[in-house]
Design a protein around this motif. Structure first.
Motif, short mmCIF file in Angstrom:
data_model
loop_
_atom_site.label_atom_id
_atom_site.label_comp_id
_atom_site.label_asym_id
_atom_site.label_seq_id
_atom_site.Cartn_x
_atom_site.Cartn_y
_atom_site.Cartn_z
N ALA A 101 -14.08 34.00 3.90
CA ALA A 101 -12.63 33.86 3.75
C ALA A 101 -12.20 32.42 3.43
O ALA A 101 -11.10 32.19 2.93
CB ALA A 101 -11.92 34.34 5.00
N HIS A 102 -13.08 31.45 3.70
CA HIS A 102 -12.78 30.04 3.43
C HIS A 102 -13.36 29.58 2.09
O HIS A 102 -13.41 28.38 1.82
CB HIS A 102 -13.31 29.17 4.56
CG HIS A 102 -12.77 29.55 5.89
ND1 HIS A 102 -11.47 29.33 6.27
CD2 HIS A 102 -13.35 30.18 6.94
CE1 HIS A 102 -11.27 29.79 7.49
NE2 HIS A 102 -12.41 30.31 7.92
N LYS A 103 -13.83 30.54 1.30
CA LYS A 103 -14.39 30.28 -0.05
C LYS A 103 -15.77 29.63 -0.02
O LYS A 103 -16.25 29.14 -1.03
CB LYS A 103 -13.43 29.47 -0.93
CG LYS A 103 -12.04 30.04 -1.04
CD LYS A 103 -12.05 31.36 -1.75
CE LYS A 103 -10.63 31.88 -1.92
NZ LYS A 103 -10.57 33.31 -2.09
N ASN A 104 -16.43 29.61 1.13
CA ASN A 104 -17.79 29.10 1.22
C ASN A 104 -18.76 30.18 0.75
O ASN A 104 -18.56 31.36 1.04
CB ASN A 104 -18.14 28.73 2.66
CG ASN A 104 -17.28 27.61 3.18
OD1 ASN A 104 -17.26 26.52 2.60
ND2 ASN A 104 -16.55 27.86 4.25
N ILE A 105 -19.82 29.78 0.07
CA ILE A 105 -20.83 30.73 -0.35
C ILE A 105 -21.69 31.09 0.86
O ILE A 105 -22.21 30.22 1.54
CB ILE A 105 -21.71 30.17 -1.48
CG1 ILE A 105 -20.86 29.84 -2.71
CG2 ILE A 105 -22.82 31.16 -1.85
CD1 ILE A 105 -21.61 29.15 -3.83
#
Length: 110
Positions: free
Chosen positions: A10-14
Motif C-alpha cells: 500500500a506504500h508503493k514499495n516492491i
C-alpha cells in the motif's frame, strides 16, 4: 511474450515480482530479450539472498520466476531490498523500451 508483474504494498514499495513466458524474439539460445529479462530477475533474487541474506520465497521453472520478500523485515533491510528491486525494474523498463512488443509489464498494488 514475457509478462512481468511487480507486486507492491500500500506504500508503493516492491514486495515481490513474477516473470512468466518467453519473448520468442529469436531462436532458443539466441533470444537476447529473454536473456536480458531473465538475468535481471535472477540477479535481483541472488542479490537479495547473497548480499542482504534475506530468506526470500521463490520459485524458478522453465519460463517462470516468482520472488516475494518475507513479511516483517526490519526497515533498513526492507529499504535495501527495495533499492535492489527498483534497480531491477529500471533494467526491465529499459529493455521494454527497446523491445516492447515482447514484454508486458504490470506494476500493481496487491
Amino acid at each position: 511474450m514475457i509478462k512481468i508483474y511487480i507486486h507492491r504494498d500500500a506504500h508503493k514499495n516492491i514486495i515481490g515480482y513474477t516473470v512468466q513466458g518467453h519473448a520468442n524474439a529469436a531462436a532458443y539460445g539466441e533470444d537476447i530479450v529473454c536473456a536480458s529479462i531473465s538475468i535481471l530477475a535472477q540477479t535481483a533474487l541472488l542479490a537479495l539472498h547473497e548480499l542482504l541474506s534475506i530468506d526470500v520465497a521463490y520459485e524458478i521453472d522453465h519460463g517462470w520466476l516468482y520472488c516475494k520478500l518475507p513479511m516483517n523485515l526490519p526497515k533498513e533491510l526492507f529499504d535495501k531490498a527495495n533499492l535492489i528491486l527498483n534497480t531491477m525494474l529500471i533494467g526491465i523498463k529499459g529493455t521494454q523500451g527497446m523491445y516492447g512488443r515482447y514484454i508486458e509489464l504490470h506494476d500493481e498494488e496487491v
